[in-house]
Write an enzyme that holds these catalytic residues in place. Structure first.
Site, short mmCIF file in Angstrom:
data_model
loop_
_atom_site.label_atom_id
_atom_site.label_comp_id
_atom_site.label_asym_id
_atom_site.label_seq_id
_atom_site.Cartn_x
_atom_site.Cartn_y
_atom_site.Cartn_z
N ASP A 1 -0.60 20.52 34.98
CA ASP A 1 0.36 21.40 34.30
C ASP A 1 0.75 22.48 35.31
O ASP A 1 -0.05 23.35 35.65
CB ASP A 1 -0.30 21.99 33.06
CG ASP A 1 0.68 22.79 32.20
OD1 ASP A 1 1.65 23.33 32.77
OD2 ASP A 1 0.46 22.89 30.98
N LYS B 1 9.85 27.88 30.05
CA LYS B 1 9.36 29.09 30.70
C LYS B 1 10.25 29.45 31.89
O LYS B 1 11.35 29.91 31.71
CB LYS B 1 7.90 28.90 31.09
CG LYS B 1 7.02 28.27 29.98
CD LYS B 1 6.89 29.17 28.76
CE LYS B 1 6.34 28.45 27.54
NZ LYS B 1 5.07 27.79 27.71
C1 LIG Z 1 4.50 26.70 27.15
C2 LIG Z 1 3.53 25.84 27.86
C3 LIG Z 1 3.37 24.50 27.52
C4 LIG Z 1 4.13 23.83 26.40
O1 LIG Z 1 5.50 23.91 26.55
P1 LIG Z 1 6.54 23.97 25.31
O2 LIG Z 1 7.85 23.91 25.97
O3 LIG Z 1 6.25 25.24 24.56
O4 LIG Z 1 6.25 22.80 24.44
C5 LIG Z 1 2.43 23.76 28.23
N1 LIG Z 1 1.70 24.32 29.21
C6 LIG Z 1 1.83 25.61 29.55
C7 LIG Z 1 0.98 26.15 30.63
C8 LIG Z 1 2.74 26.42 28.90
O5 LIG Z 1 2.84 27.70 29.23
#
Ligand SMILES: *Cc1c(COP(=O)(O)O)cnc(C)c1O
Length: 373
Positions: A170, A195
């Site tokens: 991630d 984000k």
């Molecule tokens: C926000 C986030 C997600 C999930 O993303 P969404 O677009 O809200 O579904 C996964 N991993 C991290 C680290 C995040 O900040």
């Protein structure tokens, strides 16, 4: 990242990628709200063959992450599509400190008997190496949310692996500008474009990027069957946001470094967790692995949860809201959320935006000084 055979820096790529190129085309990628297309060559039905707007975002992020991308309706849809690729009865290794949604997805599958889940400490490299030899999916998050611990990705990616296993990272907190998981040896990198790529807190979209063509095809197939397709407007906005991402990240990151250092000497603040601080437990690996330390700071407020809540109520410029990576600074007490038992009660997670550094510091300092400790 190559445009017409010419190598580009990521900053230029963010501006130039995914644009139309025929004479008479619009300069910007059009927003194409279409479910179906005229039959013949090319696109047929959006859920199956995609749209030009998604394709442009996939091209941009794919180049940025040095692979090929599949866009989904959210970051979680992207993660869920990847988790669906493991066989029944699989073993999945995830970090103990991990995005809440991913923790929930893993537990949900475990409760339904789909897989066994190992929860590992982000910085316990030996445990990850051990898990790599027997897990079907190794899911890393670095820096982790919300403790901002950095994993030794290169060492873990180089460990001997169970044949057929998938190692994913991630990369949301680091962004592809600060970290390149595929270059470090991961099979997959995931971005919640909600984000930093979108950057304006106005959309949900997520992407999985890989160099493995077979896995890419399986992910596209899962998107088609599950219908976890990105929106037309969302991908258009994500593309538009991506154009300024390098500038936004540079500004917010520079401010975060200043605020983290000042918070460390503030009388109303306990431990400050920011990978760029020499006091951070995984600072050394952060310095070696990351191109920048990011825009998220987690810090403990003296006086416990009530004092921390009151700090959130007393800032004006910094908004009391969840999420991160936007132009606007946001802050929240993560332990107030379910499933965050490992997070200190009085810890605030601040996502630094692009406002003026001194304005942000004044806001934070005033809230810390006026709250009850
Ligand atoms: C926000 C986030 C997600 C999930 O993303 P969404 O677009 O809200 O579904 C996964 N991993 C991290 C680290 C995040 O900040």
């Amino acid at each position: 990242m190559k445009l017409d055979g010419e190598s580009l820096d990521a900053k230029s790529w963010l501006v130039a990628a995914g644009r139309p190129s025929e004479p008479g085309d619009p300069l910007n990628t059009p927003l194409v709200p279409a479910s179906n297309f005229l039959l013949g060559e090319g696109a047929v039905y959006a859920r199956e063959t995609g749209t030009p707007t998604w394709a442009a975002l996939e091209a941009l992020v794919g180049g940025l992450e040095s692979g090929k991308s599949v866009a989904f309706s959210s970051g979680m849809a992207a993660v869920a599509a990847l988790f669906q690729q493991v066989p029944a009865g699989a073993t999945i290794a995830i970090p103990r400190d991990c995005y809440q949604g991913v923790l929930g997805l893993a537990s949900d599958g475990a409760e339904r008997g789909l897989w066994d889940v190992l929860h590992l400490e982000v910085d316990d490299t030996a445990a990850w190496i051990d898990a790599a030899s027997r897990a079907d999916l190794i899911w890393l998050e670095s820096p982790s949310n919300p403790m901002l611990t950095v994993a030794d990705l290169e060492t873990i990616c180089a460990a001997p692996r169970k044949p057929g296993s998938i190692l994913g990272v991630d990369n949301t907190f680091a962004t592809p500008l600060n970290q390149q998981p595929l270059e470090l040896g991961a099979d997959v990198s995931m971005q919640s474009a909600t984000k930093f790529i979108g950057g304006h807190s106005d959309l949900l979209t997520g992407l999985v990027t890989t160099r493995d063509e077979e896995l890419l095809g399986r992910l596209q197939n899962t998107r088609m069957l599950a219908g976890a397709t990105p929106g037309a407007l969302e991908t258009y906005l994500a593309l538009r946001g991506a154009r300024t991402m390098a500038l936004r990240l540079a500004q917010a990151q520079a401010t975060a470094e200043v605020l983290a250092r000042r918070l460390e000497t503030h009388g109303a603040v306990g431990i400050v967790r920011y990978p760029g601080l020499p006091s951070h437990p995984t600072h050394e690996i952060a310095a070696a692995q990351l191109g920048g330390y990011g825009t998220i700071i987690s810090f403990d407020v003296a006086g416990g949860a009530a004092a921390a809540d009151s700090v959130c109520q007393n800032t004006r410029l910094i908004r009391h809201a969840t999420s991160l990576g936007g132009v606007d600074s946001t802050m929240e007490r993560r332990a107030a959320n379910p499933g965050q038992e490992h997070v200190p009660e009085s810890m605030l997670r601040l996502s630094v935006g692009i406002e003026d550094t001194e304005d942000l510091w004044r806001d934070l300092d005033r809230a810390l000084n006026t709250s009850d400790h």
